[in-house]
Design an enzyme around this catalytic site. Sequence first.
Site, PDB file in Angstrom:
ATOM      1  N   ARG A  12      48.895  64.926  -4.320  1.00 34.20           N
ATOM      2  CA  ARG A  12      49.354  66.261  -4.749  1.00 34.20           C
ATOM      3  C   ARG A  12      50.552  66.731  -3.915  1.00 34.20           C
ATOM      4  O   ARG A  12      50.905  66.092  -2.915  1.00 34.20           O
ATOM      5  CB  ARG A  12      48.233  67.294  -4.693  1.00 34.20           C
ATOM      6  CG  ARG A  12      47.634  67.531  -3.320  1.00 34.20           C
ATOM      7  CD  ARG A  12      46.368  68.375  -3.464  1.00 34.20           C
ATOM      8  NE  ARG A  12      45.632  68.476  -2.219  1.00 34.20           N
ATOM      9  CZ  ARG A  12      45.665  69.531  -1.402  1.00 34.20           C
ATOM     10  NH1 ARG A  12      46.428  70.556  -1.684  1.00 34.20           N
ATOM     11  NH2 ARG A  12      44.930  69.548  -0.314  1.00 34.20           N
ATOM     12  N   GLY A  13      51.137  67.838  -4.363  1.00 34.33           N
ATOM     13  CA  GLY A  13      52.172  68.519  -3.596  1.00 34.33           C
ATOM     14  C   GLY A  13      53.417  67.685  -3.339  1.00 34.33           C
ATOM     15  O   GLY A  13      53.870  66.911  -4.186  1.00 34.33           O
ATOM     16  N   VAL A  49      43.426  60.297   7.530  1.00 29.82           N
ATOM     17  CA  VAL A  49      44.348  59.896   8.600  1.00 29.82           C
ATOM     18  C   VAL A  49      43.808  60.201  10.003  1.00 29.82           C
ATOM     19  O   VAL A  49      44.414  59.803  10.991  1.00 29.82           O
ATOM     20  CB  VAL A  49      45.772  60.494   8.426  1.00 29.82           C
ATOM     21  CG1 VAL A  49      46.426  59.996   7.147  1.00 29.82           C
ATOM     22  CG2 VAL A  49      45.757  62.015   8.510  1.00 29.82           C
ATOM     23  N   TYR A 140      49.980  74.603  14.036  1.00 25.48           N
ATOM     24  CA  TYR A 140      50.795  73.881  13.043  1.00 25.48           C
ATOM     25  C   TYR A 140      52.217  73.626  13.565  1.00 25.48           C
ATOM     26  O   TYR A 140      52.726  72.507  13.484  1.00 25.48           O
ATOM     27  CB  TYR A 140      50.823  74.705  11.762  1.00 25.48           C
ATOM     28  CG  TYR A 140      51.602  74.106  10.619  1.00 25.48           C
ATOM     29  CD1 TYR A 140      51.070  73.077   9.852  1.00 25.48           C
ATOM     30  CD2 TYR A 140      52.870  74.592  10.283  1.00 25.48           C
ATOM     31  CE1 TYR A 140      51.776  72.541   8.783  1.00 25.48           C
ATOM     32  CE2 TYR A 140      53.576  74.059   9.214  1.00 25.48           C
ATOM     33  CZ  TYR A 140      53.026  73.036   8.464  1.00 25.48           C
ATOM     34  OH  TYR A 140      53.738  72.509   7.411  1.00 25.48           O
TER      35      TYR A 140
HETATM   36  P1  NDP Z   1      49.278  70.146   0.162  1.00 25.52           P
HETATM   37  O1  NDP Z   1      48.239  70.946   0.852  1.00 25.52           O
HETATM   38  O2  NDP Z   1      49.577  70.392  -1.285  1.00 25.52           O
HETATM   39  O3  NDP Z   1      48.992  68.567   0.348  1.00 25.52           O
HETATM   40  C1  NDP Z   1      48.627  68.042   1.581  1.00 25.52           C
HETATM   41  C2  NDP Z   1      48.370  66.566   1.418  1.00 25.52           C
HETATM   42  O4  NDP Z   1      47.929  66.043   2.686  1.00 25.52           O
HETATM   43  C3  NDP Z   1      47.248  66.282   0.421  1.00 25.52           C
HETATM   44  O5  NDP Z   1      47.503  65.084  -0.261  1.00 25.52           O
HETATM   45  C4  NDP Z   1      46.055  66.148   1.341  1.00 25.52           C
HETATM   46  O6  NDP Z   1      44.980  65.413   0.816  1.00 25.52           O
HETATM   47  C5  NDP Z   1      46.703  65.388   2.489  1.00 25.52           C
HETATM   48  N1  NDP Z   1      45.841  65.418   3.661  1.00 25.52           N
HETATM   49  C6  NDP Z   1      45.453  66.516   4.360  1.00 25.52           C
HETATM   50  N2  NDP Z   1      44.623  66.167   5.352  1.00 25.52           N
HETATM   51  C7  NDP Z   1      44.476  64.819   5.269  1.00 25.52           C
HETATM   52  C8  NDP Z   1      43.742  63.872   6.012  1.00 25.52           C
HETATM   53  N3  NDP Z   1      42.985  64.235   7.053  1.00 25.52           N
HETATM   54  N4  NDP Z   1      43.824  62.546   5.666  1.00 25.52           N
HETATM   55  C9  NDP Z   1      44.577  62.184   4.613  1.00 25.52           C
HETATM   56  N5  NDP Z   1      45.288  63.034   3.864  1.00 25.52           N
HETATM   57  C10 NDP Z   1      45.238  64.341   4.190  1.00 25.52           C
HETATM   58  O7  NDP Z   1      50.554  70.378   1.056  1.00 25.52           O
HETATM   59  P2  NDP Z   1      52.108  70.146   0.787  1.00 25.52           P
HETATM   60  O8  NDP Z   1      52.348  69.143  -0.269  1.00 25.52           O
HETATM   61  O9  NDP Z   1      52.733  71.477   0.702  1.00 25.52           O
HETATM   62  O10 NDP Z   1      52.513  69.537   2.216  1.00 25.52           O
HETATM   63  C11 NDP Z   1      52.846  68.178   2.418  1.00 25.52           C
HETATM   64  C12 NDP Z   1      53.485  68.071   3.785  1.00 25.52           C
HETATM   65  O11 NDP Z   1      54.645  68.888   3.828  1.00 25.52           O
HETATM   66  C13 NDP Z   1      52.581  68.536   4.915  1.00 25.52           C
HETATM   67  O12 NDP Z   1      52.753  67.697   6.036  1.00 25.52           O
HETATM   68  C14 NDP Z   1      53.094  69.927   5.200  1.00 25.52           C
HETATM   69  O13 NDP Z   1      52.820  70.317   6.515  1.00 25.52           O
HETATM   70  C15 NDP Z   1      54.578  69.755   4.940  1.00 25.52           C
HETATM   71  N6  NDP Z   1      55.292  70.993   4.666  1.00 25.52           N
HETATM   72  C16 NDP Z   1      54.986  71.772   3.576  1.00 25.52           C
HETATM   73  C17 NDP Z   1      55.703  72.929   3.350  1.00 25.52           C
HETATM   74  C18 NDP Z   1      55.461  73.812   2.184  1.00 25.52           C
HETATM   75  O14 NDP Z   1      56.085  74.877   2.100  1.00 25.52           O
HETATM   76  N7  NDP Z   1      54.620  73.461   1.234  1.00 25.52           N
HETATM   77  C19 NDP Z   1      56.778  73.349   4.258  1.00 25.52           C
HETATM   78  C20 NDP Z   1      57.007  72.453   5.360  1.00 25.52           C
HETATM   79  C21 NDP Z   1      56.294  71.326   5.535  1.00 25.52           C
HETATM   80  P3  NDP Z   1      43.729  66.155   0.070  1.00 25.52           P
HETATM   81  O15 NDP Z   1      44.205  66.430  -1.333  1.00 25.52           O
HETATM   82  O16 NDP Z   1      42.634  65.150   0.159  1.00 25.52           O
HETATM   83  O17 NDP Z   1      43.438  67.403   0.847  1.00 25.52           O
END
Ligand code: NDP
Length: 234
Positions: A12-13, A49, A140
Amino acid sequence: MSRHVIVTGANRGIGRAIAEAFVAQGDTVSTIYRGGDLPEGVDGAIADVTDTDAVNAAFDQLEERHGRVRVLVANAGVTKDGLLMRMSDEDFERVVDVNLTGTFRCVRRAVNSMLRERFGRIVLVGSVVGLMGNPGQVNYSSSKAALVGMARSITREVGARGITANVIAPGFITTAMTAELPEATVKQYEATIPAKRFGAVEEVAAAATYLGSDAAGYVSGAVLPVDGGLGMGH
Ligand code: NDP
């Protein structure tokens, strides 16, 4: 030649958009993820992770199927916001364990393969708040700031072996992570962003495919902001 690209958290995302962008340019793309559906053409192995053995086993499985990893995008990340004085050790450590140590676990395993290939592109997904700070995000922002030191140390350690390591610093991007923000906060953030809007996941993906490209071989230890100008000068 099709390259094996591993993106963590491609279900996702931002991670999903990054995986789709590498697929669109003809790479072989896989993900290490915890569950959920994956984009068309993306293979997956389940791992959290925060679990070293699971991460190593997932890399083994994916490499057996698709060859040694050439590009790693460490995208998986979480937030657990709270004001400093009220933040528990658990909430600090959990965020660091996923965002920083989790990235380290993936990078360590990937570099093992990249050294054999004498080629590697490591892209770490940081954040503008790792550079600027943000109230309520001491955990964070600390975890994301540390990725800059990580990319630069990797660059100094293995830069002579055809491996680059860079950080993308997204600003506020429309995903589930930012959907949690109250509307008033969104409006307040938008007012401070020179572009006057949140970014799209595809805009972060474009930076990832660039830093992951063969052509970006002389770019390493850099921080590439994708933030509509929010973090200028940081
Ligand atoms: P989302 O919350 O939509 O997605 C986060 C992703 O990380 C998911 O696929 C989630 O898996 C995975 N994840 C979380 N914890 C774990 C774990 N312990 N092991 C494996 N996978 C894990 O966030 P975003 O797409 O918005 O964020 C993606 C990255 O971008 C992150 O590192 C975030 O910090 C960074 N970011 C985002 C910003 C924003 O505005 N959105 C801004 C700046 C940085 P699951 O679906 O299983 O939870």
